[in-house]
Write a protein that holds these residues in place. Structure first.
Motif, PDB file in Angstrom:
ATOM      1  N   TRP A 143      58.888  29.084  65.035  1.00  0.00           N
ATOM      2  CA  TRP A 143      58.832  28.438  63.630  1.00  0.00           C
ATOM      3  C   TRP A 143      59.330  29.414  62.401  1.00  0.00           C
ATOM      4  CZ3 TRP A 143      57.189  28.637  58.726  1.00  0.00           C
ATOM      5  CH2 TRP A 143      57.251  27.371  57.897  1.00  0.00           C
ATOM      6  N   PHE A 144      60.209  28.771  61.820  1.00  0.00           N
ATOM      7  CA  PHE A 144      60.469  29.711  60.588  1.00  0.00           C
ATOM      8  C   PHE A 144      60.897  28.757  59.294  1.00  0.00           C
ATOM      9  CE2 PHE A 144      64.456  28.599  63.277  1.00  0.00           C
ATOM     10  CZ  PHE A 144      65.214  28.203  62.287  1.00  0.00           C
ATOM     11  N   TYR A 145      60.929  29.585  58.129  1.00  0.00           N
ATOM     12  CA  TYR A 145      61.212  28.882  56.957  1.00  0.00           C
ATOM     13  C   TYR A 145      62.623  29.590  56.400  1.00  0.00           C
ATOM     14  CZ  TYR A 145      60.718  28.282  51.770  1.00  0.00           C
ATOM     15  OH  TYR A 145      60.907  27.631  50.558  1.00  0.00           O
ATOM     16  N   LYS A 146      63.331  28.469  56.006  1.00  0.00           N
ATOM     17  CA  LYS A 146      64.552  28.873  55.523  1.00  0.00           C
ATOM     18  C   LYS A 146      64.834  28.730  53.821  1.00  0.00           C
ATOM     19  CE  LYS A 146      68.681  28.083  56.843  1.00  0.00           C
ATOM     20  NZ  LYS A 146      69.020  29.582  57.352  1.00  0.00           N
ATOM     21  N   GLY A 147      63.964  27.878  53.480  1.00  0.00           N
ATOM     22  CA  GLY A 147      64.120  27.862  51.869  1.00  0.00           C
ATOM     23  C   GLY A 147      63.599  26.239  51.334  1.00  0.00           C
ATOM     24  N   ASP A 148      63.900  26.300  49.859  1.00  0.00           N
ATOM     25  CA  ASP A 148      63.640  24.984  49.536  1.00  0.00           C
ATOM     26  C   ASP A 148      64.955  24.324  49.463  1.00  0.00           C
ATOM     27  OD1 ASP A 148      64.895  25.880  47.092  1.00  0.00           O
ATOM     28  OD2 ASP A 148      62.874  25.860  46.067  1.00  0.00           O
ATOM     29  N   GLY A 149      64.810  22.923  48.748  1.00  0.00           N
ATOM     30  CA  GLY A 149      66.390  22.224  48.763  1.00  0.00           C
ATOM     31  C   GLY A 149      67.408  22.759  47.898  1.00  0.00           C
ATOM     32  N   SER A 150      67.026  23.911  47.204  1.00  0.00           N
ATOM     33  CA  SER A 150      68.345  24.684  46.553  1.00  0.00           C
ATOM     34  C   SER A 150      69.419  25.421  47.309  1.00  0.00           C
ATOM     35  CB  SER A 150      67.635  25.663  45.267  1.00  0.00           C
ATOM     36  OG  SER A 150      67.098  26.594  46.091  1.00  0.00           O
ATOM     37  N   ILE A 151      68.769  25.655  48.606  1.00  0.00           N
ATOM     38  CA  ILE A 151      69.810  26.011  49.599  1.00  0.00           C
ATOM     39  C   ILE A 151      70.666  25.512  50.165  1.00  0.00           C
ATOM     40  CG2 ILE A 151      67.878  27.952  50.072  1.00  0.00           C
ATOM     41  CD1 ILE A 151      67.783  26.836  52.839  1.00  0.00           C
ATOM     42  N   LEU A 152      70.494  24.042  50.265  1.00  0.00           N
ATOM     43  CA  LEU A 152      71.138  22.908  50.932  1.00  0.00           C
ATOM     44  C   LEU A 152      72.704  23.113  50.302  1.00  0.00           C
ATOM     45  CD1 LEU A 152      68.660  20.559  51.338  1.00  0.00           C
ATOM     46  CD2 LEU A 152      69.698  21.631  53.146  1.00  0.00           C
ATOM     47  N   VAL A 153      73.773  23.007  51.184  1.00  0.00           N
ATOM     48  CA  VAL A 153      74.978  23.049  50.846  1.00  0.00           C
ATOM     49  C   VAL A 153      75.591  21.613  51.143  1.00  0.00           C
ATOM     50  CG1 VAL A 153      77.251  24.017  51.068  1.00  0.00           C
ATOM     51  CG2 VAL A 153      75.232  25.505  50.518  1.00  0.00           C
ATOM     52  N   ALA A 154      76.490  20.951  50.074  1.00  0.00           N
ATOM     53  CA  ALA A 154      77.114  19.765  50.723  1.00  0.00           C
ATOM     54  C   ALA A 154      77.955  19.877  51.576  1.00  0.00           C
ATOM     55  CB  ALA A 154      77.547  18.926  49.531  1.00  0.00           C
ATOM     56  N   PRO A 155      78.319  18.873  52.435  1.00  0.00           N
ATOM     57  CA  PRO A 155      79.438  18.915  53.414  1.00  0.00           C
ATOM     58  C   PRO A 155      80.834  19.347  52.654  1.00  0.00           C
ATOM     59  CG  PRO A 155      78.153  17.061  53.663  1.00  0.00           C
ATOM     60  CD  PRO A 155      77.782  17.580  52.460  1.00  0.00           C
ATOM     61  N   GLY A 156      81.596  20.133  53.118  1.00  0.00           N
ATOM     62  CA  GLY A 156      82.652  20.511  52.597  1.00  0.00           C
ATOM     63  C   GLY A 156      82.808  21.612  51.565  1.00  0.00           C
ATOM     64  N   ALA A 157      81.458  21.930  50.973  1.00  0.00           N
ATOM     65  CA  ALA A 157      81.259  22.785  50.095  1.00  0.00           C
ATOM     66  C   ALA A 157      80.984  24.501  50.848  1.00  0.00           C
ATOM     67  CB  ALA A 157      79.940  22.729  49.340  1.00  0.00           C
ATOM     68  N   PRO A 158      81.395  25.607  50.087  1.00  0.00           N
ATOM     69  CA  PRO A 158      81.370  26.753  50.762  1.00  0.00           C
ATOM     70  C   PRO A 158      79.768  27.288  51.259  1.00  0.00           C
ATOM     71  CG  PRO A 158      82.594  26.757  48.702  1.00  0.00           C
ATOM     72  CD  PRO A 158      81.734  25.529  48.721  1.00  0.00           C
ATOM     73  N   LEU A 159      79.713  27.766  52.384  1.00  0.00           N
ATOM     74  CA  LEU A 159      78.394  28.414  52.399  1.00  0.00           C
ATOM     75  C   LEU A 159      78.420  29.694  51.941  1.00  0.00           C
ATOM     76  CD1 LEU A 159      77.755  27.201  56.310  1.00  0.00           C
ATOM     77  CD2 LEU A 159      76.144  26.811  54.526  1.00  0.00           C
ATOM     78  N   PRO A 160      77.428  30.006  51.039  1.00  0.00           N
ATOM     79  CA  PRO A 160      77.252  31.385  50.420  1.00  0.00           C
ATOM     80  C   PRO A 160      76.545  32.645  51.232  1.00  0.00           C
ATOM     81  CG  PRO A 160      75.869  30.100  49.237  1.00  0.00           C
ATOM     82  CD  PRO A 160      76.640  29.269  50.178  1.00  0.00           C
ATOM     83  N   SER A 161      77.333  33.605  51.452  1.00  0.00           N
ATOM     84  CA  SER A 161      76.471  34.744  52.243  1.00  0.00           C
ATOM     85  C   SER A 161      76.371  35.850  51.193  1.00  0.00           C
ATOM     86  CB  SER A 161      77.481  35.191  53.337  1.00  0.00           C
ATOM     87  OG  SER A 161      76.887  36.184  54.248  1.00  0.00           O
ATOM     88  N   PRO A 162      75.061  36.274  51.012  1.00  0.00           N
ATOM     89  CA  PRO A 162      74.738  37.093  50.016  1.00  0.00           C
ATOM     90  C   PRO A 162      75.202  38.749  50.358  1.00  0.00           C
ATOM     91  CG  PRO A 162      72.847  36.789  51.284  1.00  0.00           C
ATOM     92  CD  PRO A 162      73.824  35.962  51.651  1.00  0.00           C
ATOM     93  N   ASP A 163      75.501  39.614  49.252  1.00  0.00           N
ATOM     94  CA  ASP A 163      76.220  40.832  49.363  1.00  0.00           C
ATOM     95  C   ASP A 163      75.306  41.722  50.465  1.00  0.00           C
ATOM     96  OD1 ASP A 163      73.977  41.080  47.131  1.00  0.00           O
ATOM     97  OD2 ASP A 163      74.571  42.959  46.986  1.00  0.00           O
ATOM     98  N   PHE A 164      74.133  41.412  50.656  1.00  0.00           N
ATOM     99  CA  PHE A 164      73.138  42.337  51.429  1.00  0.00           C
ATOM    100  C   PHE A 164      73.178  41.794  52.719  1.00  0.00           C
ATOM    101  CE2 PHE A 164      70.488  39.385  49.378  1.00  0.00           C
ATOM    102  CZ  PHE A 164      69.771  38.658  50.434  1.00  0.00           C
ATOM    103  N   ALA A 165      74.053  40.817  53.173  1.00  0.00           N
ATOM    104  CA  ALA A 165      73.807  40.214  54.491  1.00  0.00           C
ATOM    105  C   ALA A 165      74.626  41.169  55.465  1.00  0.00           C
ATOM    106  CB  ALA A 165      74.480  38.862  54.708  1.00  0.00           C
TER     107      ALA A 165
END
Length: 335
Positions: A143-165
């Protein structure tokens, strides 16, 4: 029934039902979100689909045009993102029959040699006890936690990858969408396509880094499918670069292709009282067996992920976007 959330011409959130031929969307009346629709269904003692059918209006919109214009939102959100939990389970899928046989043989070889890894041991527990009789608790999944609702990206919108990834790769998955009722009972509204975007290089360094690798944005939708779900679901995951398909592979999901039953996965998520807080929303990813990263692919900024699972409606499409540093070492201040 297949439902979407969208922005109307005035910028207001609306709920729509996708017509049978997927060409038109009929707007619902008297509700401004799937969340509001769910609470209306609970108050009326109806299923979500029945409540939606009872509130169908007469206004229809072109579905393809809505997607093209970026007006389609994720299929479920909470008015306060802090009250939406995005989580997931891993090591849940068996893959093809050949892969399953090979995995079983590998498990036996490792067990005989006394070298079974923690991941393989957990997978074995799922194979042996992840699908118990109805009403019975089976083996616990990863089981894992990803985040709250602020991490959700709409269909078609960019998926942001942070600089430290160290990586940003797709994970095509089935997602369960839930609202907790006033009495603390979890209610499943239905299922949607998900891209459980993760950092696989970070995870590969050490399995204890799994938690770090999952704290990323993700995408769900565009559609919420109500009612029973087929046991055997077959889709295609692909990456496009410069408009050309860079990588493409079929994937399997649904209970026929999993070592855990959905009921067992749901039980082990909602058995915790903190996950049954009235009014909260939960979006839970059920895992995958197909990754471009496993085939040596490294996604780049501008690449477009596409998760196509026809039984759940239109494909989920999102480009990859790298973002600048938002926080630096020493950024914490004493008060």
């Amino acid at each position: 029934m297949r439902l979407i959330q969208l922005r109307d011409e005035a910028g207001n959130t609306r709920v729509g039902a996708v017509d049978a031929d997927a060409s038109r969307v009929t707007l619902l009346e008297d509700v401004d979100s799937t969340y509001a629709l769910a609470h209306a269904a609970l108050a009326a003692g109806r299923s979500l689909g029945a409540q939606a059918a009872a509130t169908l209006g007469t206004t229809t919109l072109d579905y393809a045009a809505l997607l093209q214009a970026g007006r389609v939102l994720g299929p479920l959100h909470h008015p306060d993102p802090a009250h939406c939990r995005v989580t997931g389970t891993g090591l849940t899928h068996l893959g093809s029959a050949a892969a399953r046989d090979a995995m079983h043989q590998n498990l036996k070889q490792q067990a005989d040699a006394g070298t079974l890894t923690d991941s393989m041991r957990m997978f074995r527990w799922g194979v042996e006890g992840g699908a118990p009789e109805a009403g019975t608790a089976g083996a616990q999944p990863e089981w894992f936690y990803k985040g709250d609702g602020s991490i959700l990206v709409a269909p078609g919108a960019p998926l942001p990858s942070p600089d430290f990834a160290l990586d940003g790769g797709e994970e095509p998955e089935l997602v369960g969408l839930y609202v907790i009722g006033p009495d603390g009972t979890p209610h499943r509204l239905g299922f949607a396509i998900g891209n459980e975007f993760s950092d696989h290089v970070t995870e590969r360094q050490n399995y204890l880094y799994l938690a770090h690798s999952k704290l990323r944005a993700c995408a769900v939708g565009p559609e919420l499918r109500t009612g029973a779900l087929p046991r055997d679901l077959r889709g295609t995951s692909r990456i496009r670069r410069g408009g050309v398909v860079l990588w493409e592979k079929p994937f399997l999901t649904g209970e026929a292709n999993m070592c855990h039953s959905l009921e067992n996965l749901e039980y082990h998520h909602f058995k915790y009282a903190a996950h049954r807080r009235p009014g909260d929303v939960h979006l839970h990813f059920f895992g995958t067996a197909t990754l471009s990263f496993a085939d040596g692919v490294r996604a780049e900024a501008g690449d477009v992920f596409e998760v196509d699972l026809p039984e759940l409606g239109a494909p989920l499409v999102n480009p990859l976007q790298t973002i600048a540093a938002g926080f630096a070492p020493g950024g914490v201040r004493a008060l």
